[in-house]
Design a protein around this motif. Structure first.
Motif, PDB file in Angstrom:
ATOM      1  N   UNK A 178      27.260  47.223  44.720  1.00 50.44           N
ATOM      2  CA  UNK A 178      26.283  46.133  44.659  1.00 50.44           C
ATOM      3  C   UNK A 178      26.970  44.788  44.829  1.00 50.44           C
ATOM      4  N   UNK A 179      28.163  44.628  44.254  1.00 50.97           N
ATOM      5  CA  UNK A 179      28.933  43.402  44.462  1.00 50.97           C
ATOM      6  C   UNK A 179      29.234  43.213  45.949  1.00 50.97           C
ATOM      7  N   UNK A 180      29.680  44.290  46.586  1.00 46.53           N
ATOM      8  CA  UNK A 180      29.969  44.213  48.019  1.00 46.53           C
ATOM      9  C   UNK A 180      28.712  43.901  48.825  1.00 46.53           C
ATOM     10  N   UNK A 181      27.606  44.544  48.469  1.00 45.41           N
ATOM     11  CA  UNK A 181      26.339  44.318  49.158  1.00 45.41           C
ATOM     12  C   UNK A 181      25.890  42.862  49.012  1.00 45.41           C
ATOM     13  N   UNK A 182      26.000  42.335  47.808  1.00 48.76           N
ATOM     14  CA  UNK A 182      25.589  40.953  47.559  1.00 48.76           C
ATOM     15  C   UNK A 182      26.476  39.967  48.313  1.00 48.76           C
ATOM     16  N   UNK A 183      27.762  40.297  48.426  1.00 48.13           N
ATOM     17  CA  UNK A 183      28.678  39.421  49.162  1.00 48.13           C
ATOM     18  C   UNK A 183      28.253  39.326  50.623  1.00 48.13           C
ATOM     19  N   UNK A 184      27.902  40.469  51.196  1.00 51.86           N
ATOM     20  CA  UNK A 184      27.440  40.472  52.578  1.00 51.86           C
ATOM     21  C   UNK A 184      26.099  39.751  52.712  1.00 51.86           C
ATOM     22  N   UNK A 185      25.192  39.981  51.773  1.00 56.44           N
ATOM     23  CA  UNK A 185      23.879  39.338  51.827  1.00 56.44           C
ATOM     24  C   UNK A 185      23.988  37.826  51.727  1.00 56.44           C
ATOM     25  N   UNK A 186      25.067  37.344  51.089  1.00 54.63           N
ATOM     26  CA  UNK A 186      25.272  35.901  50.950  1.00 54.63           C
ATOM     27  C   UNK A 186      25.956  35.298  52.179  1.00 54.63           C
ATOM     28  N   UNK A 187      26.217  36.113  53.205  1.00 59.46           N
ATOM     29  CA  UNK A 187      26.755  35.596  54.454  1.00 59.46           C
ATOM     30  C   UNK A 187      28.180  35.983  54.748  1.00 59.46           C
ATOM     31  N   UNK A 188      28.867  36.607  53.779  1.00 56.63           N
ATOM     32  CA  UNK A 188      30.224  37.073  54.032  1.00 56.63           C
ATOM     33  C   UNK A 188      30.216  38.402  54.758  1.00 56.63           C
ATOM     34  N   UNK A 189      31.399  38.868  55.114  1.00 56.08           N
ATOM     35  CA  UNK A 189      31.515  40.171  55.748  1.00 56.08           C
ATOM     36  C   UNK A 189      32.280  41.121  54.857  1.00 56.08           C
TER      37      UNK A 189
END
Length: 258
Positions: A178-189
């Protein structure tokens, strides 16, 4: 974005990656899956410049072969499979190492990062006294500390995660993904080497399936992970199934049950 072209890597006479092309976009979680020895971790190490290779890798316009390490460290952070430490560092000191490669000097970040990975209150404990799963999450906190903001000055930043849930129980696996998913959702890769096909299907936008140093399929879960591609990759019959109400995918080796 990340673009890799004609990546070839050999150890002696053995070819580990062969003329491989790879790309990943910010705002997405890309999972690299495949059997043991398929080249997943080696590909990740090539993308991060940890091993020599033939070909080109460009991360957000930076060719990793010609870009100083300190500049790359401002753009991407890497979580290895495992990290051993010989000296008795406290957990907070391990996480604080991420600030050395960070553009931020916010001294509250290490504690915030520990809280994010579920280790609030663990800062004063010695790293060697933590369980394997706790050490893995402490290292993730260090990596997050390095690239805390998924987008900096309009440019996306990247997390490279090598088997980030390998030592974790189910609850913490979901927390980390979920941390990884949220990081991507916030614009990161996010690029994650994974063994768990079900978690990959649950969280990844793009799945890369590898075998013997090559990419044999890619795309969303239902495109990349078919009966044929999975059975070929893993050398055993595998059937894809949908969970009730068609809410997602799961993958079951046929020999595991009726």
């Amino acid at each position: 974005m990340i673009s890799a072209r004609n990546i070839t890597l050999r150890y002696g006479n053995r070819t580990v990656l062969e003329e491989l092309d790879f790309s990943a976009k910010p705002g997405a979680l890309t999972a690299i899956v495949g059997p043991n020895g398929s080249g997943k971790t080696t590909l990740l190490k090539a993308l991060t410049g940890e091993v020599p290779f033939d070909g080109d890798v460009v991360v957000e316009g930076l060719n990793i072969a010609t870009t100083p390490a300190w500049k790359l460290a401002m753009t991407r952070a890497v979580l290895p499979q495992s990290t051993s430490m010989s000296f008795p560092f406290q957990a907070i000191e391990v996480v604080r190492l991420g600030l050395q490669r960070s553009v931020s000097h916010d001294e509250t970040l290490p504690q915030r990062a520990l809280s994010k990975v579920g280790l609030d209150g663990y800062g004063s404990r010695f790293y060697q006294e933590l369980s394997g799963g706790e050490q893995q999450r402490a290292q993730l906190a260090r990596v997050l500390c390095q690239v805390w903001e998924p987008v900096l000055d309009g440019a996306p930043r990247w997390l490279f995660l090598d088997e980030p849930v390998s030592s974790l129980d189910i609850g913490h696996q979901l927390q980390v993904m979920t941390i990884a998913r949220n990081y991507a959702d916030a614009g990161g890769g996010v690029i994650a080497v994974m063994h768990d096909l079900n978690l990959s299907a649950m969280f990844a936008d793009e799945i890369i399936l590898m075998k013997a140093g090559r990419i044999i399929s890619s795309g969303a879960a239902d495109q990349a992970l078919t009966n044929d591609t999975l059975s070929y990759a893993y050398g055993c019959p595998v059937q894809t199934r949908t969970v009730p109400q068609n809410t997602g995918w799961f993958f079951l080796p046929q020999g595991a049950g009726a």
